[in-house]
Design a protein around this motif. Structure first.
Motif, PDB file in Angstrom:
ATOM      1  N   HIS A  37       1.463  -5.424   0.207  1.00 19.66           N
ATOM      2  CA  HIS A  37       2.390  -5.241   1.307  1.00 19.66           C
ATOM      3  C   HIS A  37       2.661  -3.747   1.420  1.00 19.66           C
ATOM      4  N   ARG A  38       3.237  -3.339   2.525  1.00 20.76           N
ATOM      5  CA  ARG A  38       3.598  -1.931   2.676  1.00 20.76           C
ATOM      6  C   ARG A  38       4.895  -1.787   3.445  1.00 20.76           C
ATOM      7  N   GLN A  39       5.548  -0.681   3.202  1.00 21.28           N
ATOM      8  CA  GLN A  39       6.795  -0.390   3.902  1.00 21.28           C
ATOM      9  C   GLN A  39       6.777   1.053   4.367  1.00 21.28           C
ATOM     10  N   ALA A  40       6.737   1.216   5.670  1.00 27.11           N
ATOM     11  CA  ALA A  40       6.767   2.546   6.264  1.00 27.11           C
ATOM     12  C   ALA A  40       8.218   3.011   6.380  1.00 27.11           C
ATOM     13  N   PRO A  41       8.428   4.319   6.466  1.00 24.05           N
ATOM     14  CA  PRO A  41       9.798   4.845   6.586  1.00 24.05           C
ATOM     15  C   PRO A  41      10.535   4.223   7.766  1.00 24.05           C
ATOM     16  N   LEU A  80      -7.174  -2.257  -3.328  1.00 26.09           N
ATOM     17  CA  LEU A  80      -7.149  -2.217  -1.868  1.00 26.09           C
ATOM     18  C   LEU A  80      -7.906  -0.958  -1.451  1.00 26.09           C
ATOM     19  N   GLN A  81      -9.104  -1.162  -0.927  1.00 25.28           N
ATOM     20  CA  GLN A  81      -9.897  -0.058  -0.403  1.00 25.28           C
ATOM     21  C   GLN A  81      -9.503   0.158   1.044  1.00 25.28           C
ATOM     22  N   MET A  82      -9.075   1.368   1.355  1.00 23.69           N
ATOM     23  CA  MET A  82      -8.601   1.681   2.694  1.00 23.69           C
ATOM     24  C   MET A  82      -9.503   2.740   3.309  1.00 23.69           C
ATOM     25  N   ASN A  83     -10.178   2.369   4.379  1.00 23.08           N
ATOM     26  CA  ASN A  83     -11.079   3.294   5.069  1.00 23.08           C
ATOM     27  C   ASN A  83     -10.528   3.635   6.444  1.00 23.08           C
ATOM     28  N   ASN A  84     -11.013   4.744   6.987  1.00 24.41           N
ATOM     29  CA  ASN A  84     -10.603   5.171   8.324  1.00 24.41           C
ATOM     30  C   ASN A  84      -9.080   5.124   8.462  1.00 24.41           C
ATOM     31  N   LEU A  85      -8.410   5.772   7.527  1.00 13.43           N
ATOM     32  CA  LEU A  85      -6.946   5.727   7.523  1.00 13.43           C
ATOM     33  C   LEU A  85      -6.373   6.409   8.748  1.00 13.43           C
ATOM     34  N   LYS A  86      -5.273   5.854   9.239  1.00 16.50           N
ATOM     35  CA  LYS A  86      -4.569   6.361  10.401  1.00 16.50           C
ATOM     36  C   LYS A  86      -3.169   6.786   9.992  1.00 16.50           C
ATOM     37  N   TRP A  87      -2.564   7.630  10.797  1.00 17.74           N
ATOM     38  CA  TRP A  87      -1.242   8.111  10.409  1.00 17.74           C
ATOM     39  C   TRP A  87      -0.275   6.940  10.273  1.00 17.74           C
ATOM     40  N   GLU A  88      -0.479   5.893  11.053  1.00 20.91           N
ATOM     41  CA  GLU A  88       0.437   4.741  10.991  1.00 20.91           C
ATOM     42  C   GLU A  88       0.256   3.890   9.736  1.00 20.91           C
ATOM     43  N   ASP A  89      -0.741   4.241   8.895  1.00 14.94           N
ATOM     44  CA  ASP A  89      -0.896   3.575   7.610  1.00 14.94           C
ATOM     45  C   ASP A  89       0.001   4.203   6.549  1.00 14.94           C
ATOM     46  N   THR A  90       0.666   5.293   6.897  1.00 17.15           N
ATOM     47  CA  THR A  90       1.580   5.949   5.966  1.00 17.15           C
ATOM     48  C   THR A  90       2.687   4.978   5.559  1.00 17.15           C
ATOM     49  N   ALA A  91       2.827   4.776   4.253  1.00 17.92           N
ATOM     50  CA  ALA A  91       3.801   3.807   3.745  1.00 17.92           C
ATOM     51  C   ALA A  91       3.774   3.815   2.220  1.00 17.92           C
ATOM     52  N   VAL A  92       4.737   3.135   1.653  1.00 16.32           N
ATOM     53  CA  VAL A  92       4.668   2.804   0.236  1.00 16.32           C
ATOM     54  C   VAL A  92       3.989   1.437   0.151  1.00 16.32           C
ATOM     55  N   TYR A  93       2.942   1.371  -0.654  1.00 16.83           N
ATOM     56  CA  TYR A  93       2.161   0.140  -0.793  1.00 16.83           C
ATOM     57  C   TYR A  93       2.590  -0.579  -2.076  1.00 16.83           C
ATOM     58  N   PHE A  94       2.957  -1.842  -1.902  1.00 17.75           N
ATOM     59  CA  PHE A  94       3.446  -2.666  -3.001  1.00 17.75           C
ATOM     60  C   PHE A  94       2.473  -3.800  -3.286  1.00 17.75           C
ATOM     61  N   CYS A  95       2.359  -4.128  -4.548  1.00 16.92           N
ATOM     62  CA  CYS A  95       1.571  -5.263  -4.988  1.00 16.92           C
ATOM     63  C   CYS A  95       2.525  -6.419  -5.277  1.00 16.92           C
ATOM     64  N   LYS A  96       2.088  -7.630  -4.948  1.00 18.59           N
ATOM     65  CA  LYS A  96       2.920  -8.815  -5.138  1.00 18.59           C
ATOM     66  C   LYS A  96       2.062  -9.931  -5.696  1.00 18.59           C
ATOM     67  N   ALA A  97       2.511 -10.519  -6.789  1.00 21.17           N
ATOM     68  CA  ALA A  97       1.814 -11.654  -7.386  1.00 21.17           C
ATOM     69  C   ALA A  97       2.640 -12.914  -7.157  1.00 21.17           C
ATOM     70  N   ASN A  98       1.976 -13.954  -6.724  1.00 20.10           N
ATOM     71  CA  ASN A  98       2.676 -15.194  -6.353  1.00 20.10           C
ATOM     72  C   ASN A  98       2.207 -16.362  -7.212  1.00 20.10           C
ATOM     73  N   ILE A  99       3.165 -17.109  -7.738  1.00 18.15           N
ATOM     74  CA  ILE A  99       2.846 -18.351  -8.433  1.00 18.15           C
ATOM     75  C   ILE A  99       3.902 -19.360  -8.043  1.00 18.15           C
ATOM     76  N   THR A 109       3.222   2.418  -4.603  1.00 17.98           N
ATOM     77  CA  THR A 109       2.533   3.695  -4.644  1.00 17.98           C
ATOM     78  C   THR A 109       2.503   4.245  -3.216  1.00 17.98           C
ATOM     79  N   ARG A 110       2.798   5.523  -3.082  1.00 15.64           N
ATOM     80  CA  ARG A 110       2.962   6.112  -1.742  1.00 15.64           C
ATOM     81  C   ARG A 110       1.635   6.615  -1.212  1.00 15.64           C
ATOM     82  N   VAL A 111       1.367   6.242   0.031  1.00 12.20           N
ATOM     83  CA  VAL A 111       0.185   6.724   0.754  1.00 12.20           C
ATOM     84  C   VAL A 111       0.664   7.471   1.990  1.00 12.20           C
ATOM     85  N   THR A 112       0.240   8.715   2.105  1.00  5.96           N
ATOM     86  CA  THR A 112       0.619   9.532   3.251  1.00  5.96           C
ATOM     87  C   THR A 112      -0.642   9.978   3.971  1.00  5.96           C
ATOM     88  N   VAL A 113      -0.703   9.668   5.259  1.00  2.00           N
ATOM     89  CA  VAL A 113      -1.840  10.076   6.086  1.00  2.00           C
ATOM     90  C   VAL A 113      -1.351  11.147   7.045  1.00  2.00           C
TER      91      VAL A 113
END
Length: 115
Positions: A37-41, A80-99, A109-113
């Motif tokens: 999941h991700r959360q942009a500012p 998560l392999q991210m190609n052709n990144l766009k500025w709108e992909d800027t966010a903190v990316y979170f991992c979530k495990a479900n059971i 982890t923060r990704v800034t484009v």
């Protein structure tokens, strides 16, 4: 206590690629699915991609064709392999495990484009 640790975020330019990782403290096959999941500012957290125990993947429309989720069960890690990144992909990316009804989150982890 299940722990998820994300890594690999950073600053990239538009059009570039980045691969983020999620290391899980338990066998990832113990979980129904692991997702990114991700959360942009200023925005709510949103679903990006998931992979279930059978290997089925699912993606948000906004990342289809650009992002790929994968796993290495020998390392208990989901990528998560991210190609052709766009500025709108800027966010903190979170991992979530479900059971079943339980969910476990990493710290993100923060990704800034940006150019």
């Amino acid at each position: 206590q299940v722990q998820l640790v994300e890594s690999g975020g950073g600053l990239v330019q538009p059009g570039e690629s980045l691969k983020v990782s999620c290391r899980v403290s338990e066998n990832i096959f113990n979980f129904n699915s692991v997702a990114w999941h991700r959360q942009a500012p200023g925005k709510e957290r949103e679903f990006v991609a998931s992979i279930n125990v059978g290997g089925r993947t699912d993606y948000a429309d906004s990342v289809k064709g650009r992002f790929t989720i994968s796993r290495d069960h020998t390392k208990n890690t989901v990528y998560l392999q991210m190609n052709n990144l766009k500025w709108e992909d800027t966010a903190v990316y979170f991992c979530k495990a479900n059971i079943l009804s339980r969910h476990y989150w990493g710290q993100g982890t923060r990704v800034t484009v940006s150019s």
